[in-house]
Design a protein around this motif. Structure first.
Motif, PDB file in Angstrom:
ATOM      1  N   LEU B 407       2.681   2.847  15.458  1.00  0.00           N
ATOM      2  CA  LEU B 407       1.945   1.682  14.960  1.00  0.00           C
ATOM      3  C   LEU B 407       2.204   0.420  15.766  1.00  0.00           C
ATOM      4  O   LEU B 407       1.819  -0.671  15.347  1.00  0.00           O
ATOM      5  CB  LEU B 407       2.331   1.421  13.485  1.00  0.00           C
ATOM      6  N   GLY B 408       2.869   0.575  16.891  1.00  0.00           N
ATOM      7  CA  GLY B 408       3.336  -0.561  17.677  1.00  0.00           C
ATOM      8  C   GLY B 408       2.467  -1.821  17.659  1.00  0.00           C
ATOM      9  O   GLY B 408       2.933  -2.867  17.229  1.00  0.00           O
ATOM     10  N   ARG B 478      -0.166  -6.892  11.075  1.00  0.00           N
ATOM     11  CA  ARG B 478      -1.011  -6.232  10.061  1.00  0.00           C
ATOM     12  C   ARG B 478      -0.322  -5.043   9.443  1.00  0.00           C
ATOM     13  O   ARG B 478      -0.800  -4.503   8.458  1.00  0.00           O
ATOM     14  CB  ARG B 478      -2.333  -5.806  10.708  1.00  0.00           C
ATOM     15  N   ALA B 479       0.735  -4.622  10.078  1.00  0.00           N
ATOM     16  CA  ALA B 479       1.487  -3.513   9.473  1.00  0.00           C
ATOM     17  C   ALA B 479       2.937  -3.934   9.317  1.00  0.00           C
ATOM     18  O   ALA B 479       3.454  -4.726  10.109  1.00  0.00           O
ATOM     19  CB  ALA B 479       1.411  -2.265  10.364  1.00  0.00           C
ATOM     20  N   SER B 480       3.565  -3.425   8.294  1.00  0.00           N
ATOM     21  CA  SER B 480       4.984  -3.757   8.086  1.00  0.00           C
ATOM     22  C   SER B 480       5.764  -2.485   7.765  1.00  0.00           C
ATOM     23  O   SER B 480       5.235  -1.548   7.181  1.00  0.00           O
ATOM     24  CB  SER B 480       5.117  -4.779   6.955  1.00  0.00           C
ATOM     25  N   LEU B 481       6.986  -2.489   8.178  1.00  0.00           N
ATOM     26  CA  LEU B 481       7.862  -1.340   7.916  1.00  0.00           C
ATOM     27  C   LEU B 481       9.046  -1.839   7.111  1.00  0.00           C
ATOM     28  O   LEU B 481       9.594  -2.902   7.400  1.00  0.00           O
ATOM     29  CB  LEU B 481       8.393  -0.735   9.220  1.00  0.00           C
ATOM     30  N   ALA B 512      -7.542   0.989   6.390  1.00  0.00           N
ATOM     31  CA  ALA B 512      -7.276  -0.445   6.389  1.00  0.00           C
ATOM     32  C   ALA B 512      -7.248  -1.036   7.786  1.00  0.00           C
ATOM     33  O   ALA B 512      -7.635  -2.179   7.984  1.00  0.00           O
ATOM     34  CB  ALA B 512      -5.927  -0.702   5.683  1.00  0.00           C
ATOM     35  N   LEU B 513      -6.744  -0.254   8.749  1.00  0.00           N
ATOM     36  CA  LEU B 513      -6.615  -0.824  10.094  1.00  0.00           C
ATOM     37  C   LEU B 513      -7.941  -0.837  10.844  1.00  0.00           C
ATOM     38  O   LEU B 513      -8.014  -1.283  11.988  1.00  0.00           O
ATOM     39  CB  LEU B 513      -5.556  -0.043  10.897  1.00  0.00           C
ATOM     40  N   ARG B 519      -4.486  -4.284   5.735  1.00  0.00           N
ATOM     41  CA  ARG B 519      -3.027  -4.316   5.918  1.00  0.00           C
ATOM     42  C   ARG B 519      -2.443  -2.941   5.615  1.00  0.00           C
ATOM     43  O   ARG B 519      -2.969  -2.177   4.805  1.00  0.00           O
ATOM     44  CB  ARG B 519      -2.384  -5.338   4.950  1.00  0.00           C
ATOM     45  N   LEU B 520      -1.335  -2.677   6.280  1.00  0.00           N
ATOM     46  CA  LEU B 520      -0.630  -1.405   6.024  1.00  0.00           C
ATOM     47  C   LEU B 520       0.846  -1.697   5.780  1.00  0.00           C
ATOM     48  O   LEU B 520       1.462  -2.471   6.529  1.00  0.00           O
ATOM     49  CB  LEU B 520      -0.755  -0.471   7.244  1.00  0.00           C
ATOM     50  N   ALA B 521       1.362  -1.120   4.721  1.00  0.00           N
ATOM     51  CA  ALA B 521       2.814  -1.272   4.450  1.00  0.00           C
ATOM     52  C   ALA B 521       3.431   0.120   4.338  1.00  0.00           C
ATOM     53  O   ALA B 521       2.984   0.944   3.546  1.00  0.00           O
ATOM     54  CB  ALA B 521       3.024  -2.059   3.150  1.00  0.00           C
ATOM     55  N   VAL B 522       4.396   0.315   5.172  1.00  0.00           N
ATOM     56  CA  VAL B 522       5.100   1.607   5.110  1.00  0.00           C
ATOM     57  C   VAL B 522       6.528   1.328   4.663  1.00  0.00           C
ATOM     58  O   VAL B 522       7.221   0.506   5.260  1.00  0.00           O
ATOM     59  CB  VAL B 522       5.117   2.304   6.484  1.00  0.00           C
TER      60      VAL B 522
END
Lengths: 120, 594
Positions: B407-408, B478-481, B512-513, B519-522
């Motif tokens: 997801l870099g 937009r993405a979080s880990l 979502a992407l 947004r994406l939350a993992v």
């Protein structure tokens, strides 16, 4: 269909390879049991039903599937061993088993299964 | 008288100087004949131990007489009378003589008168003989003549005695010299013997020193060597041999000690004790360099290379066995490890090829470009897992790094100024998708490693509008880990990478992407209580609504195949109003290492 809906148990831990084998078997007219990714799962399937043939990967997530091969030989169920080790890496007592060297063409597998399945 | 005294004096001088007894006696005869006016004179010597006299010296006698004629000392001999009486015997006319009979040679020489006196020996010695003057004509002998004869005889006796003494002295000297010489020879021989002994002793000592040197070498050799008696007992052996053998005797065919021995040859066959090189050597056979696995009691068996050679006595009978043992365990283990590694590498390569082949065959696409994209994404996901595993020496792969790799581009703050900069290829599905689909949002231009760190940093600070590089305001990632550090076992890394890749691909294509505000939350936790279950939640928000009748595609098939079939986990997918919620539960303890 030459396969005539014969049931083949697929013992293969690599998901993608298992999917490929599954597709190839279904396309060739077999019905598929499994896939089993461990010895334990394979033994579970064998306890529940008797397949007409088995595709057996020799190395299952680091463990050898020799116990499954032993069980198949004992019960007289024909099987094909798929292995990246080659024929020299076959376990004791299974040196004469049919071998598919990984990576193999799925059509080779279906042809081989067609030969080893007992005629109806 | 005067003439006689002069003769005596002259003879005395001569006798004192002369050293030859015959010369003295002959000269005496000459002078005494002259002095007394006789034609003949002689000295008769009494031969010791014999009853006879030898005519030792004389004057006037025919050849063949002096030194040859002997006279028996019988009753009728004049000499006998002289010897027995000690007096002078005088015959004025042999024709008138009846006391004794004339010997033949005197008759032959025509002797008609004679006078003789005894020549005395030295003190305590018998008389030397008789001095006699013979005349061929009858004549008288005066008393003075007899006295002269006596004096003369005494001089002769003295001279003879002196020569005898000299001879005795000389003989004694010679004897002494002989004995000295003999003694010297003995000494020389003894000396030679001593030298020889010393030389031999030196040689023995030298060979002993050499032997001691050899023994030191043998003692410290990294090779076990020993002489074995026919009984199987070790006669002599160096420390290494004792260490390797582990007991005081070798098994031999006739001793029945074999049960304590366990050894296998290279093919794994049990070797009978009577077939060991030592036992065979005792039967006269030579066995060189046989490797076998040899166990001493309960210790870990070790590979040894053993040779046995018979040692034969003078009668060609085997009297001992020379046995050499070398510890080749490390060598064998290294070979085994090497073979195992080679096999394993080969197996992994074949396995990976099989997986790649499957990925190729299973991938469906409408265009070549999209096929290539899909394949590259999947292979990149496989490669990422391999790379992370290799970095960790195949013991495991870091979960966060694996997801970051996938997801870099979505994990970094995007700076509007940096718009259009393409992410590196290694960025995985997101990057490929962004490239190919020309994602509406600008992507960061930072390096891959820095991106991960920056993403985490940004996440931790959670500060929208934070400036980067002092430039314009940035957009939040937009993405979080979020989750603790989890190391995926080696066997789980690749299937997990495939599963995440399919989820990401789906999010970028349809989820979502794919929307500007999505947004994406993992997030994940590690449930240690229940045998290390990883519970990962994938939550998409702000994406387009899902299609009403989704048939399970290739992605979800892979998801189930990897997480459920391969890893023994569970996949739960729900399309909520804001987007997809997917729960992955994976037992980490199930995967054996490697």
């Amino acid at each position: 269909m030459p396969a005539d809906g014969r049931r083949v148990l697929v013992v293969e831990d690599e998901a993608l390879v298992a999917m490929l084998v599954e597709d190839a078997l279904l396309d060739a007219g077999f019905s598929v049991i499994g896939p089993a990714a461990t010895v334990e799962e394979a033994m579970g399937f064998l306890a529940a039903e008797r397949p007409d043939a088995v595709v057996l990967d020799l190395n299952l997530a680091g463990e050898t599937s020799t116990p499954v091969a032993d069980a198949l030989a004992l019960r007289g169920i024909p099987y094909v061993i798929a292995t990246g080790y080659g024929a020299s890496g076959l376990p004791a007592g299974h040196q004469k088993a049919m071998v598919l060297a990984k990576p193999y063409d799925p059509s080779e597998l279906t042809a081989m299964l067609g030969r080893i399945c007992a005629p109806v | 008288m005067l003439r006689q005294q002069t003769v005596l004096a002259r003879f005395g001088e001569f006798a004192l100087k002369a050293e030859d007894i015959d010369a003295i006696l002959t000269e005496a005869c000459r002078l005494v004949g002259e002095a007394l006016g006789t034609d003949l004179a002689k000295v008769m010597e009494h031969e010791h131990g014999q009853d006879r006299m030898l005519l030792r010296a004389g004057i006037g006698w025919r050849p063949g007489v002096v030194g040859h004629v002997r006279v028996n000392l019988s009753d009728d001999a004049a000499e006998f009378l002289a010897v027995t009486t000690g007096e002078a015997v005088i015959t004025a006319d042999t024709g008138q003589e009846d006391r004794f009979r004339l010997p033949a040679f005197l008759v032959e020489h025509g002797v008609r008168a004679f006078a003789n006196v005894l020549i005395l020996g030295g003190e305590g010695r018998p008389p030397f003989g008789v001095l006699e003057v013979d005349s061929v004509t009858p004549r008288d002998f005066l008393d003075s003549d007899v006295a002269f004869l006596r004096s003369y005889a005494n001089l002769i006796g003295g001279a003879v005695e002196r020569l005898r003494a000299i001879a005795a002295l000389r003989a004694s000297n010679q004897e002494l010299e002989r004995r000295v010489e003999e003694r010297t020879r003995e000494l020389r021989r003894a000396n030679d013997r001593l030298r020889q002994a010393a030389r031999e002793r030196d040689e023995v000592q030298a060979s002993l020193r050499e032997a001691a040197g050899m023994q030191t070498v043998v003692e410290h050799l990294p090779i076990g060597a020993a002489l074995i008696a026919p009984s199987g007992d070790v006669i002599i052996g160096n420390p290494e041999f004792r260490r390797l053998l582990g007991r005081p005797r070798i098994p031999s065919a006739d001793q029945g000690h074999g049960d304590a021995w366990i050894a296998f040859d290279g093919e794994g066959r049990r070797i009978k004790p009577q077939d060991f090189p030592g036992a065979r050597a005792l039967r006269g056979e030579v066995t060189l360099g046989v490797d076998f696995l040899h166990a001493v009691d309960d210790q870990q068996p070790r590979w040894c290379r053993i040779s046995g050679v018979p040692v034969k006595g003078p009668d060609r009978r085997v009297i001992a066995a020379l046995v050499v043992m070398i510890d080749v365990d490390d060598e064998h283990r290294a070979q085994e490890r090497q073979a195992l590694l080679t096999r394993e590498v080969d197996h992994r390569a074949k396995n990976m090829l099989a997986v790649v082949q499957a990925a190729l065959r299973l991938t469906r696409a409408e265009t070549i470009d999209s096929f290539v994209h899909a394949i590259e994404g999947r292979i990149a996901a496989l490669a990422r897992a391999q790379t992370l595993l290799a970095a960790d020496r195949w013991s495991g792969a870091d979960l966060r790094s694996l997801i970051q790799g996938e997801l870099g581009p979505f994990l970094v703050t995007a700076a509007p100024e940096a718009q259009g900069a393409a992410a590196p290829e290694a960025q995985g599905a997101a990057a490929l998708e962004a490239q190919g689909a020309a994602a509406p949002e600008a992507q960061g231009a930072a390096a891959p490693e820095a991106q991960g760190a920056a993403a985490l940093e940004a996440q931790g600070a959670a500060a929208p509008g934070t400036t980067q590089n002092g430039a314009a305001p940035c957009q939040a990632p937009r993405a979080s880990l979020s989750g603790e550090t989890v190391v995926l076992p080696a066997g789980a890394a690749q299937p997990f990478s495939m599963a995440i890749h399919e989820l990401a691909t789906n999010a970028i294509k349809y989820g979502a992407l794919s929307a500007p505000d999505g947004r994406l939350a993992v997030s994940w936790t590690l449930d240690r209580a229940a045998g290390q279950w990883l519970r990962l939640r994938w939550v998409e928000t702000g994406g387009p609504p899902p299609p009403p009748h989704r048939t399970p595609g290739f992605g979800s098939r892979v998801l189930h195949g990897t997480v459920q079939d391969q890893l023994g986990g569970r996949v739960t997918m729900a399309w909520e109003a804001p987007g997809l919620v997917c729960d992955l539960e994976i037992p980490l303890h199930r995967q054996p290492p490697g």
